[in-house]
Design an enzyme around this catalytic site. Structure first.
Site, short mmCIF file in Angstrom:
data_model
loop_
_atom_site.label_atom_id
_atom_site.label_comp_id
_atom_site.label_asym_id
_atom_site.label_seq_id
_atom_site.Cartn_x
_atom_site.Cartn_y
_atom_site.Cartn_z
N GLU A 286 15.62 51.62 105.92
CA GLU A 286 16.16 51.62 107.28
C GLU A 286 17.53 52.30 107.19
O GLU A 286 18.46 51.76 106.60
CB GLU A 286 16.26 50.19 107.81
CG GLU A 286 14.87 49.56 107.97
CD GLU A 286 14.86 48.15 108.52
OE1 GLU A 286 15.93 47.51 108.58
OE2 GLU A 286 13.77 47.67 108.87
N CYS A 320 23.45 50.02 113.48
CA CYS A 320 22.74 51.30 113.33
C CYS A 320 22.10 51.73 114.63
O CYS A 320 21.77 52.89 114.81
CB CYS A 320 21.69 51.16 112.24
SG CYS A 320 20.49 49.87 112.63
N GLU A 422 26.60 60.87 112.30
CA GLU A 422 26.80 59.43 112.53
C GLU A 422 28.25 59.07 112.19
O GLU A 422 28.74 59.40 111.11
CB GLU A 422 25.85 58.61 111.66
CG GLU A 422 25.98 57.11 111.92
CD GLU A 422 25.17 56.26 110.94
OE1 GLU A 422 25.29 56.47 109.72
OE2 GLU A 422 24.43 55.38 111.40
P1 NAD Z 1 25.67 52.46 102.16
O1 NAD Z 1 24.47 53.33 102.06
O2 NAD Z 1 26.99 53.01 101.80
O3 NAD Z 1 25.50 51.16 101.26
C1 NAD Z 1 24.42 50.28 101.41
C2 NAD Z 1 24.15 49.58 100.10
O4 NAD Z 1 23.69 50.53 99.14
C3 NAD Z 1 25.35 48.90 99.49
O5 NAD Z 1 24.94 47.67 98.96
C4 NAD Z 1 25.77 49.86 98.40
O6 NAD Z 1 26.46 49.24 97.33
C5 NAD Z 1 24.43 50.38 97.95
N1 NAD Z 1 24.44 51.68 97.28
C6 NAD Z 1 25.27 52.71 97.51
N2 NAD Z 1 24.94 53.76 96.72
C7 NAD Z 1 23.88 53.37 95.97
C8 NAD Z 1 23.08 53.99 94.97
N3 NAD Z 1 23.29 55.25 94.58
N4 NAD Z 1 22.07 53.29 94.43
C9 NAD Z 1 21.81 52.04 94.84
N5 NAD Z 1 22.54 51.38 95.77
C10 NAD Z 1 23.56 52.05 96.33
O7 NAD Z 1 25.65 51.92 103.67
P2 NAD Z 1 26.74 50.99 104.37
O8 NAD Z 1 27.97 51.81 104.55
O9 NAD Z 1 26.80 49.69 103.66
O10 NAD Z 1 26.06 50.72 105.80
C11 NAD Z 1 26.24 51.56 106.91
C12 NAD Z 1 25.06 52.50 107.04
O11 NAD Z 1 23.87 51.76 107.11
C13 NAD Z 1 25.08 53.32 108.31
O12 NAD Z 1 24.64 54.61 108.01
C14 NAD Z 1 24.05 52.64 109.20
O13 NAD Z 1 23.47 53.44 110.19
C15 NAD Z 1 23.05 52.20 108.20
N6 NAD Z 1 22.26 51.07 108.71
C16 NAD Z 1 20.97 51.31 109.08
C17 NAD Z 1 20.19 50.26 109.60
C18 NAD Z 1 18.77 50.47 110.07
O14 NAD Z 1 18.10 49.47 110.33
N7 NAD Z 1 18.30 51.68 110.19
C19 NAD Z 1 20.74 48.99 109.70
C20 NAD Z 1 22.06 48.81 109.30
C21 NAD Z 1 22.82 49.86 108.79
O1 6OD Z 2 17.06 43.48 114.35
C1 6OD Z 2 16.66 43.86 113.24
O2 6OD Z 2 15.66 43.36 112.69
C2 6OD Z 2 17.36 44.93 112.54
N1 6OD Z 2 16.82 45.35 111.38
C3 6OD Z 2 18.52 45.42 113.06
C4 6OD Z 2 19.26 46.46 112.48
C5 6OD Z 2 20.48 46.73 112.94
C6 6OD Z 2 21.28 47.76 112.35
O3 6OD Z 2 22.48 47.71 112.19
#
Ligand code: NAD
Ligand code: 6OD
Length: 518
Positions: A286, A320, A422
């Site tokens: 996600e 997100c 983003e």
């Molecule tokens: P991030 O990708 O920086 O980090 C997420 C996790 O991945 C952290 O635990 C980090 O330590 C780990 N990580 C980083 N590099 C890694 C690697 N090379 N190998 C393994 N693990 C690694 O994301 P963030 O800054 O924590 O979160 C924000 C981002 O998440 C935004 O882009 C947001 O849109 C996205 N997001 C998406 C959803 C969705 O449901 N689509 C939900 C929430 C957040």
């Molecule tokens: O509502 C959910 O189940 C879900 N995965 C939300 C994600 C939100 C992103 O920041």
């Protein structure tokens, strides 16, 4: 109904004066600093290397915890414990007993609601109203829905004809995938972690969780809950630490981890996909978004404004699903911009524990630098700054925090980086449109495809536009209204696969067809 969670405003309990958590604390600078250890094989342990890192409050820059810093060795210990639990009591437990335990986890989260709330607010700085209505109840609801769902799972059966006339019977059995690596972001820490852990455990897997380094607390608190309700050792493991060349990466390359479920940035998803390729792990991602909201002139104006305020500024824009691109039909464009500006300027920034606060800080000063770089870039790209665009003056208590002003831009071309990339902050660009086709084309003109919000009172148009959206989730006249049985995920750079309801079961189980000649 137990399956469905409507995220609408509710009353929320008061914060506790004192935590009842048994997590150790250490005195530092005269204030209590929590020690957050890994949770491996049912016990709290330091990192094998003894290394720790600081967990910093985004509200005022204080150190709030010292956290065990995991390495490949810590991950390996957790994986071995998870593997033993699969072969041992967890693997031997029947579905009902397993789901009973997970229902107890849900109950216990609600009993310890205030402690989860306190920990989540301390790590993220999110306003108490949001955490009360969204993060913590969803942590419990995720366990409840998947315990109910898995208890009642059907399997498929296909009787078939054979040439000799006796026939054969095909039926399918589901088994757990094995040890699942769960890599989590910081924006909705408990909600997003349990969204993955709950179905994984309900389906009989064991997990090794790597919470975001920014938000280690609620995953650790959940470990206490697992022990309290009697989840066997090794079923739920937590290894804290960083991503690249650290605990996160070690999860992606460990040969004994069968599947990885990840929420985070699209770029990180790409790195994980590459790292996981050697072992051909199952992947569910996600990822990021640059989500459109489309407001038609026939929309209920006040509802569209209120909904767009939520979809742009909730959680300081760090969901997100937030709308960073707002398309408004020209006849109501100026009125809509003025109304959204007024609402942005009404946001109350400050102490997230104060009931009236509607917007806390961003997650960290590092993330603030990124958001502010876009605030500056927008000016260079020619934006009209309708409101915001800087750092608010909240006084000395918050000057070491990570606050930014809620911000609205107009006047950027669709090719501008601020319209395409983003940002993950409390900001949107508002663009006018003249025809439905134009709105659809602009909404879909993105490398991302997570969700869209459509505001209209014309039902035929709602169906038509929704069908044309290139994304995984469309909300009409609402935003982030969740029925946990539905599919959740994105297209293009926004993700791989779907989770939610039966879709989660699909990911967290292996299906085996058995064909019996009669
Ligand atoms: P991030 O990708 O920086 O980090 C997420 C996790 O991945 C952290 O635990 C980090 O330590 C780990 N990580 C980083 N590099 C890694 C690697 N090379 N190998 C393994 N693990 C690694 O994301 P963030 O800054 O924590 O979160 C924000 C981002 O998440 C935004 O882009 C947001 O849109 C996205 N997001 C998406 C959803 C969705 O449901 N689509 C939900 C929430 C957040
Ligand atoms: O509502 C959910 O189940 C879900 N995965 C939300 C994600 C939100 C992103 O920041």
């Amino acid at each position: 109904m137990a399956h469905i969670l409507h995220l609408e405003p509710q009353a929320y309990p008061m914060l506790p004066e004192q935590s009842t958590s048994t997590l150790p604390r250490a005195a530092q600078n005269g204030s209590a600093v929590r020690i957050l250890q890994h949770f491996v094989d049912g016990g709290f342990v330091d990192a094998v290397s003894g290394a720790t890192f600081s967990d910093v409050s985004p509200v005022d820059g204080r150190i709030i915890a010292q956290v065990a810093e995991g390495s490949a060795e810590d991950v390996d210990r957790a994986v071995q414990a998870a593997r033993r639990a699969l072969r041992g009591p967890w693997g031997a437990m029947g579905t009902n007993a397993r789901c009973d335990l997970l229902a107890k986890v849900a109950d216990r989260i609600m009993e310890r609601f205030d402690e989860f709330l306190d920990a989540e607010i301390a790590d993220t700085g999110k306003p108490v109203g949001w955490a009360c209505n969204v993060d913590i109840p969803r942590g419990a609801a995720n366990f409840r829905i998947f315990a109910n769902l898995v208890r009642n799972l059907p399997t498929e059966c296909f009787p078939m004809d054979t040439a000799d006339g006796t026939g054969a019977l095909n039926y399918a059995l589901r088994s757990p995938v094995g040890v699942v690596g769960v890599i989590c972001p910081w924006n909705l820490p408990l909600l997003l972690m349990t969204w993955k852990v709950a179905p994984a455990l309900a389906c009989g897997n064991t997990v090794v969780v790597k919470p975001s380094e920014e938000t280690p607390a609620t995953a650790t608190l959940l470990a206490e809950v697992m022990n309290e309700v009697g989840v066997p050792a090794g079923v739920y493991n937590v290894v804290h630490g960083f991503g690249p060349r650290a605990a996160g990466e070690a999860i992606t390359t460990h040969p004994d981890i069968n599947a990885i479920t990840f929420t985070g940035e699209s770029r990180t998803g790409q790195a994980i996909m590459r790292a996981a390729a050697d072992n051909v792990k199952h992947l569910s991602f996600e990822l990021g978004g640059k989500n459109p909201a489309i407001v038609f002139a026939d929309a209920d104006f006040d509802a569209a404004v209120a909904g767009t305020v939520r979809s742009v500024f909730s959680n300081c824009g760090q969901v997100c699903l937030c709308s960073e691109r707002v398309y408004v039909e020209r006849p109501i464009f100026d009125r809509f911009v003025a109304a959204l500006k007024a609402e942005a300027e009404r946001q109350v920034l400050g102490d997230p524990r104060q009931e009236g606060t509607t917007m806390g800080p961003l997650i960290s000063r590092g993330h603030r630098d990124k958001v502010l770089s876009y605030y500056n870039l927008a000016r260079q790209e020619g934006a009209t700054v309708v409101t915001g665009g800087g750092v608010p003056d909240l006084g000395p208590d918050f000057e070491r925090g990570a606050f930014v002003e809620p911000t609205i831009w107009t006047g950027l071309p669709e090719s501008a980086r601020c319209v395409r990339e983003e940002i993950f902050g409390p900001v949107c660009h508002i663009q006018p449109f003249d025809t439905e086709e134009e709105a659809i084309a602009m909404a879909n003109n993105s490398v991302y495809g997570l969700c869209a919000a459509i505001w209209t009172t014309n039902l035929t148009r709602a169906h038509r536009v929704a069908a044309h959206m290139e994304c995984g989730i469309v909300w009409v006249n609402t935003w982030f209204l969740r029925d946990l049985r539905t599919s959740f995920g994105g297209v293009k750079l926004s993700g791989v696969g779907r989770e939610g309801g039966a879709h989660s079961v699909e990911f967290y189980t292996e299906l085996k067809n058995i064909c019996i000649k009669l």
